[in-house]
Design a protein around this motif. Sequence first.
Motif, PDB file in Angstrom:
ATOM      1  N   ASP A 189     -30.369   4.485   5.384  1.00  0.00           N
ATOM      2  CA  ASP A 189     -30.013   5.883   5.606  1.00  0.00           C
ATOM      3  C   ASP A 189     -31.169   6.792   5.191  1.00  0.00           C
ATOM      4  O   ASP A 189     -31.515   7.741   5.906  1.00  0.00           O
ATOM      5  N   LEU A 190     -31.768   6.507   4.065  1.00  0.00           N
ATOM      6  CA  LEU A 190     -32.894   7.291   3.580  1.00  0.00           C
ATOM      7  C   LEU A 190     -34.059   7.230   4.567  1.00  0.00           C
ATOM      8  O   LEU A 190     -34.687   8.242   4.872  1.00  0.00           O
ATOM      9  N   GLU A 191     -34.327   6.048   5.092  1.00  0.00           N
ATOM     10  CA  GLU A 191     -35.403   5.871   6.066  1.00  0.00           C
ATOM     11  C   GLU A 191     -35.138   6.708   7.324  1.00  0.00           C
ATOM     12  O   GLU A 191     -36.050   7.352   7.854  1.00  0.00           O
ATOM     13  N   GLU A 192     -33.897   6.725   7.787  1.00  0.00           N
ATOM     14  CA  GLU A 192     -33.538   7.529   8.958  1.00  0.00           C
ATOM     15  C   GLU A 192     -33.717   9.019   8.677  1.00  0.00           C
ATOM     16  O   GLU A 192     -34.202   9.762   9.539  1.00  0.00           O
ATOM     17  N   ARG A 193     -33.335   9.464   7.490  1.00  0.00           N
ATOM     18  CA  ARG A 193     -33.484  10.879   7.136  1.00  0.00           C
ATOM     19  C   ARG A 193     -34.953  11.284   7.076  1.00  0.00           C
ATOM     20  O   ARG A 193     -35.318  12.368   7.532  1.00  0.00           O
ATOM     21  N   VAL A 194     -35.780  10.430   6.512  1.00  0.00           N
ATOM     22  CA  VAL A 194     -37.216  10.716   6.437  1.00  0.00           C
ATOM     23  C   VAL A 194     -37.804  10.807   7.846  1.00  0.00           C
ATOM     24  O   VAL A 194     -38.576  11.722   8.155  1.00  0.00           O
ATOM     25  N   ALA A 195     -37.441   9.885   8.717  1.00  0.00           N
ATOM     26  CA  ALA A 195     -37.935   9.899  10.098  1.00  0.00           C
ATOM     27  C   ALA A 195     -37.492  11.173  10.817  1.00  0.00           C
ATOM     28  O   ALA A 195     -38.278  11.785  11.550  1.00  0.00           O
ATOM     29  N   ALA A 196     -36.254  11.597  10.606  1.00  0.00           N
ATOM     30  CA  ALA A 196     -35.747  12.813  11.239  1.00  0.00           C
ATOM     31  C   ALA A 196     -36.515  14.037  10.749  1.00  0.00           C
ATOM     32  O   ALA A 196     -36.855  14.927  11.536  1.00  0.00           O
ATOM     33  N   ARG A 197     -36.812  14.082   9.462  1.00  0.00           N
ATOM     34  CA  ARG A 197     -37.587  15.208   8.924  1.00  0.00           C
ATOM     35  C   ARG A 197     -39.001  15.220   9.483  1.00  0.00           C
ATOM     36  O   ARG A 197     -39.541  16.276   9.787  1.00  0.00           O
ATOM     37  N   GLU A 198     -39.604  14.046   9.605  1.00  0.00           N
ATOM     38  CA  GLU A 198     -40.953  13.969  10.176  1.00  0.00           C
ATOM     39  C   GLU A 198     -40.948  14.470  11.616  1.00  0.00           C
ATOM     40  O   GLU A 198     -41.848  15.209  12.018  1.00  0.00           O
ATOM     41  N   ASP A 199     -39.935  14.090  12.394  1.00  0.00           N
ATOM     42  CA  ASP A 199     -39.816  14.567  13.777  1.00  0.00           C
ATOM     43  C   ASP A 199     -39.666  16.081  13.812  1.00  0.00           C
ATOM     44  O   ASP A 199     -40.284  16.759  14.633  1.00  0.00           O
ATOM     45  N   LEU A 200     -38.832  16.609  12.932  1.00  0.00           N
ATOM     46  CA  LEU A 200     -38.617  18.050  12.867  1.00  0.00           C
ATOM     47  C   LEU A 200     -39.907  18.777  12.517  1.00  0.00           C
ATOM     48  O   LEU A 200     -40.247  19.791  13.133  1.00  0.00           O
ATOM     49  N   LEU A 201     -40.648  18.266  11.558  1.00  0.00           N
ATOM     50  CA  LEU A 201     -41.912  18.902  11.170  1.00  0.00           C
ATOM     51  C   LEU A 201     -42.922  18.882  12.319  1.00  0.00           C
ATOM     52  O   LEU A 201     -43.661  19.847  12.520  1.00  0.00           O
ATOM     53  N   LYS A 202     -42.951  17.805  13.094  1.00  0.00           N
ATOM     54  CA  LYS A 202     -43.844  17.744  14.257  1.00  0.00           C
ATOM     55  C   LYS A 202     -43.461  18.799  15.283  1.00  0.00           C
ATOM     56  O   LYS A 202     -44.320  19.467  15.859  1.00  0.00           O
ATOM     57  N   LYS A 203     -42.161  18.964  15.517  1.00  0.00           N
ATOM     58  CA  LYS A 203     -41.696  19.966  16.487  1.00  0.00           C
ATOM     59  C   LYS A 203     -42.031  21.375  16.016  1.00  0.00           C
ATOM     60  O   LYS A 203     -42.441  22.221  16.809  1.00  0.00           O
ATOM     61  N   ILE A 204     -41.858  21.635  14.738  1.00  0.00           N
ATOM     62  CA  ILE A 204     -42.202  22.945  14.186  1.00  0.00           C
ATOM     63  C   ILE A 204     -43.697  23.193  14.328  1.00  0.00           C
ATOM     64  O   ILE A 204     -44.126  24.281  14.724  1.00  0.00           O
ATOM     65  N   ALA A 205     -44.505  22.187  14.035  1.00  0.00           N
ATOM     66  CA  ALA A 205     -45.958  22.324  14.140  1.00  0.00           C
ATOM     67  C   ALA A 205     -46.374  22.624  15.579  1.00  0.00           C
ATOM     68  O   ALA A 205     -47.327  23.387  15.801  1.00  0.00           O
ATOM     69  N   GLU A 206     -45.671  22.062  16.554  1.00  0.00           N
ATOM     70  CA  GLU A 206     -45.984  22.325  17.960  1.00  0.00           C
ATOM     71  C   GLU A 206     -45.657  23.767  18.346  1.00  0.00           C
ATOM     72  O   GLU A 206     -46.268  24.323  19.258  1.00  0.00           O
ATOM     73  N   LEU A 207     -44.699  24.393  17.659  1.00  0.00           N
ATOM     74  CA  LEU A 207     -44.307  25.770  17.976  1.00  0.00           C
ATOM     75  C   LEU A 207     -45.217  26.794  17.340  1.00  0.00           C
ATOM     76  O   LEU A 207     -45.279  27.935  17.803  1.00  0.00           O
ATOM     77  N   ILE A 208     -45.918  26.419  16.295  1.00  0.00           N
ATOM     78  CA  ILE A 208     -46.774  27.353  15.587  1.00  0.00           C
ATOM     79  C   ILE A 208     -48.162  27.321  16.227  1.00  0.00           C
ATOM     80  O   ILE A 208     -48.780  26.258  16.314  1.00  0.00           O
ATOM     81  N   PRO A 209     -48.646  28.477  16.670  1.00  0.00           N
ATOM     82  CA  PRO A 209     -49.981  28.494  17.295  1.00  0.00           C
ATOM     83  C   PRO A 209     -51.066  28.155  16.263  1.00  0.00           C
ATOM     84  O   PRO A 209     -50.967  28.513  15.098  1.00  0.00           O
ATOM     85  N   VAL A 210     -52.071  27.443  16.726  1.00  0.00           N
ATOM     86  CA  VAL A 210     -53.183  27.083  15.860  1.00  0.00           C
ATOM     87  C   VAL A 210     -54.137  28.258  15.782  1.00  0.00           C
ATOM     88  O   VAL A 210     -54.554  28.812  16.808  1.00  0.00           O
ATOM     89  N   VAL A 211     -54.463  28.669  14.569  1.00  0.00           N
ATOM     90  CA  VAL A 211     -55.366  29.784  14.359  1.00  0.00           C
ATOM     91  C   VAL A 211     -56.738  29.213  14.026  1.00  0.00           C
ATOM     92  O   VAL A 211     -56.879  28.426  13.101  1.00  0.00           O
ATOM     93  N   THR A 212     -57.725  29.620  14.801  1.00  0.00           N
ATOM     94  CA  THR A 212     -59.100  29.177  14.516  1.00  0.00           C
ATOM     95  C   THR A 212     -59.943  30.399  14.220  1.00  0.00           C
ATOM     96  O   THR A 212     -59.707  31.490  14.735  1.00  0.00           O
TER      97      THR A 212
END
Length: 95
Positions: A71-94
């Motif tokens: 269960d813990l492994e599944e929760r960690v994977a879900a959080r990692e997926d969520l963080l990737k999706k959030i990162a894709e929504l945030i524009p990269v500032v250079t």
Amino acid sequence: MTPELDKTLRTAEHGKHMVNVDSLVTVTDASRIGVSALARRAEAGEDVAILNKGRPTAVFVGIDRLRYLSDLEERVAAREDLLKKIAELIPVVTS
């Protein structure tokens, strides 16, 4: 197993992961102790690592602990997926 070796390996590196267990048992000792006894220890909540040539290679854990870890492994994977999706929504500032 000597007390020094037992203390040294209680938290042992295995690949990229740390293994934290209650007991360490050599393959030879595990054969002598028997699967039934190791299973009872795991069912009682004790994590028992099996050492082969001084390295942890397997662990007896109770089914409740396995379910918790899965269960813990599944929760960690879900959080990692969520963080990737959030990162894709945030524009990269250079600069």
